[in-house]
Design an enzyme around this catalytic site. Structure first.
Site, PDB file in Angstrom:
ATOM      1  N   SER A  10       4.607 -18.962 -34.023  1.00 35.87           N
ATOM      2  CA  SER A  10       3.528 -19.425 -34.886  1.00 35.87           C
ATOM      3  C   SER A  10       2.963 -20.897 -34.515  1.00 35.87           C
ATOM      4  CB  SER A  10       4.093 -19.309 -36.332  1.00 35.87           C
ATOM      5  OG  SER A  10       2.988 -20.040 -37.218  1.00 35.87           O
ATOM      6  N   HIS A  38       0.977 -16.037 -32.740  1.00 33.65           N
ATOM      7  CA  HIS A  38       0.697 -15.771 -34.054  1.00 33.65           C
ATOM      8  C   HIS A  38       0.039 -17.264 -34.645  1.00 33.65           C
ATOM      9  CE1 HIS A  38       1.575 -14.041 -38.061  1.00 33.65           C
ATOM     10  NE2 HIS A  38       1.587 -15.237 -38.474  1.00 33.65           N
ATOM     11  N   ASP A  40      -1.929 -18.792 -38.132  1.00 32.45           N
ATOM     12  CA  ASP A  40      -2.058 -18.733 -39.113  1.00 32.45           C
ATOM     13  C   ASP A  40      -3.296 -19.328 -39.738  1.00 32.45           C
ATOM     14  OD1 ASP A  40       0.239 -17.236 -40.130  1.00 32.45           O
ATOM     15  OD2 ASP A  40       1.386 -19.181 -39.295  1.00 32.45           O
ATOM     16  N   MET A  42      -5.268 -20.076 -43.004  1.00 33.72           N
ATOM     17  CA  MET A  42      -5.299 -20.339 -44.412  1.00 33.72           C
ATOM     18  C   MET A  42      -6.269 -21.158 -45.042  1.00 33.72           C
ATOM     19  SD  MET A  42      -1.320 -21.680 -44.666  1.00 33.72           S
ATOM     20  CE  MET A  42       0.084 -20.824 -43.673  1.00 33.72           C
ATOM     21  N   HIS A  71      -3.146 -14.106 -38.433  1.00 38.26           N
ATOM     22  CA  HIS A  71      -2.768 -13.662 -39.734  1.00 38.26           C
ATOM     23  C   HIS A  71      -3.724 -14.404 -40.646  1.00 38.26           C
ATOM     24  CE1 HIS A  71       0.885 -14.155 -42.838  1.00 38.26           C
ATOM     25  NE2 HIS A  71      -0.152 -13.459 -43.308  1.00 38.26           N
ATOM     26  N   MET A  73      -4.625 -15.449 -43.998  1.00 43.06           N
ATOM     27  CA  MET A  73      -4.212 -15.500 -45.581  1.00 43.06           C
ATOM     28  C   MET A  73      -5.428 -16.247 -46.444  1.00 43.06           C
ATOM     29  SD  MET A  73      -0.495 -17.066 -44.636  1.00 43.06           S
ATOM     30  CE  MET A  73      -1.079 -17.291 -42.976  1.00 43.06           C
ATOM     31  N   MET A 142       5.924  -9.972 -45.299  1.00 40.87           N
ATOM     32  CA  MET A 142       6.392 -11.522 -45.211  1.00 40.87           C
ATOM     33  C   MET A 142       7.727 -11.690 -45.689  1.00 40.87           C
ATOM     34  SD  MET A 142       3.840 -13.283 -44.144  1.00 40.87           S
ATOM     35  CE  MET A 142       4.339 -14.758 -44.782  1.00 40.87           C
ATOM     36  N   ASP A 180       7.609 -12.120 -40.964  1.00 43.10           N
ATOM     37  CA  ASP A 180       6.993 -13.624 -40.726  1.00 43.10           C
ATOM     38  C   ASP A 180       7.643 -14.400 -41.764  1.00 43.10           C
ATOM     39  OD1 ASP A 180       5.541 -15.769 -40.310  1.00 43.10           O
ATOM     40  OD2 ASP A 180       3.777 -14.850 -40.955  1.00 43.10           O
TER      41      ASP A 180
HETATM   42  C1  DX5 Z   1       3.677 -18.819 -43.425  1.00 38.91           C
HETATM   43  C2  DX5 Z   1       3.277 -18.262 -42.208  1.00 38.91           C
HETATM   44  C3  DX5 Z   1       4.144 -18.209 -41.072  1.00 38.91           C
HETATM   45  C4  DX5 Z   1       4.822 -19.557 -40.652  1.00 38.91           C
HETATM   46  C5  DX5 Z   1       6.344 -19.001 -40.197  1.00 38.91           C
HETATM   47  O1  DX5 Z   1       2.467 -18.406 -44.580  1.00 38.91           O
HETATM   48  O2  DX5 Z   1       2.572 -16.984 -42.147  1.00 38.91           O
HETATM   49  O3  DX5 Z   1       3.748 -17.525 -40.006  1.00 38.91           O
HETATM   50  O4  DX5 Z   1       4.254 -20.144 -39.660  1.00 38.91           O
HETATM   51  O5  DX5 Z   1       6.921 -20.434 -40.014  1.00 38.91           O
HETATM   52  P1  DX5 Z   1       8.608 -20.133 -40.032  1.00 38.91           P
HETATM   53  O6  DX5 Z   1       9.119 -19.433 -38.759  1.00 38.91           O
HETATM   54  O7  DX5 Z   1       8.812 -21.701 -39.866  1.00 38.91           O
HETATM   55  O8  DX5 Z   1       9.080 -19.674 -41.425  1.00 38.91           O
HETATM   56 ZN    ZN Z   2       1.867 -15.984 -40.457  1.00 41.20          ZN
END
Ligand code: DX5
Ligand code: ZN
Length: 233
Positions: A10, A38, A40, A42, A71, A73, A142, A180
């Protein structure tokens, strides 16, 4: 069907001033090469954090030789997610808690050329979405509350992983089971034993001195539990 373990670093934990180089660092050879990147997304509404959106994803798609796993969110994924698929993301995952019509959304993602992913937060039951998941290619479980990297793994979500694994192994669903949050050298083996196919790791890869070696080490731990083809434990 073989289930070679997939490792998806990620970039949330990468250096945002040089994302291109950070992606290059996980695009090496052999076991050190990431399977998916990956990303993210948000929106500051679905989760209390804001990261990046479509323009940055487009730039990453232009530079990455590793398939991109988005991903999302975000609120209203029915409206916004298909654009990530049209842009060329390999897999686009939306949250079950945010989608209004998840079946139609999966169809739209696939029609735009991407794999369709559905994510469930730690407290969201799997059972509510089993029928919907017949339209999806990826289930993202998650293992932390979404929003931030570097949180601790919640082992209770592994019951959902085991249930999803059974549904796949008995032919009821055809899915990549992805996990994740909080995945690192200490937690990846229990996730592997529960039946995860694809492991997202932010801190454990980008917090390491050598991200490529961290990927290879995580993959080795999965193979130690399950064998190279992912034979069921
Ligand atoms: C959290 C994200 C993850 C995050 C994971 O909301 O969706 O993808 O980057 O990070 P680690 O591996 O540090 O938990
Ligand atoms: Zn993620």
């Amino acid at each position: 069907m073989t289930r070679r373990p997939l490792i998806a670093p990620s970039i949330l934990s990468a250096d945002f001033t040089r994302l291109g180089e950070e992606i290059h660092a996980i695009a090496g050879e052999g076991d050190a090469r990431a399977d998916w990147v990956h990303v993210d997304v948000m929106d500051g509404h679905f989760v209390p954090n804001l990261t990046l959106g479509l323009p940055v994803v487009r730039s990453l798609l232009g530079t990455s030789t590793v398939p991109i796993d988005c991903h999302l969110m975000i609120e209203d994924p029915d409206r916004w997610a298909p654009e990530y698929a049209e842009a060329g993301a390999y897999n686009v995952t939306v949250h079950a808690e945010a989608a209004r019509d998840p079946v139609m959304l999966a169809k739209n993602l696939r029609a735009a050329g991407a794999k369709a992913g559905l994510s469930i937060k730690p407290k969201t039951p799997l059972d509510d979405y089993v029928d919907v998941l017949r339209h999806y290619d990826t289930l993202l479980v998650m293992s932390v509350e979404p929003g931030f990297g570097g949180q601790s793994f919640i082992p209770e979500v592994l019951d959902k992983v085991r249930a999803a694994r059974r549904l796949v192994d008995t032919g009821h669903l055809t899915l990549v089971v992805e996990i994740d949050g909080g995945i690192n050298a200490d937690t990846i083996e229990q996730a592997a034993a529960a039946g995860v196919d694809c492991f997202v790791a932010g801190t454990a890869v980008y917090g390491a001195e050598d991200p490529g070696r961290a990927i290879a080490a995580l993959r080795d731990r999965v193979i130690a539990v399950r064998g190279p083809d992912g034979a069921a434990p």
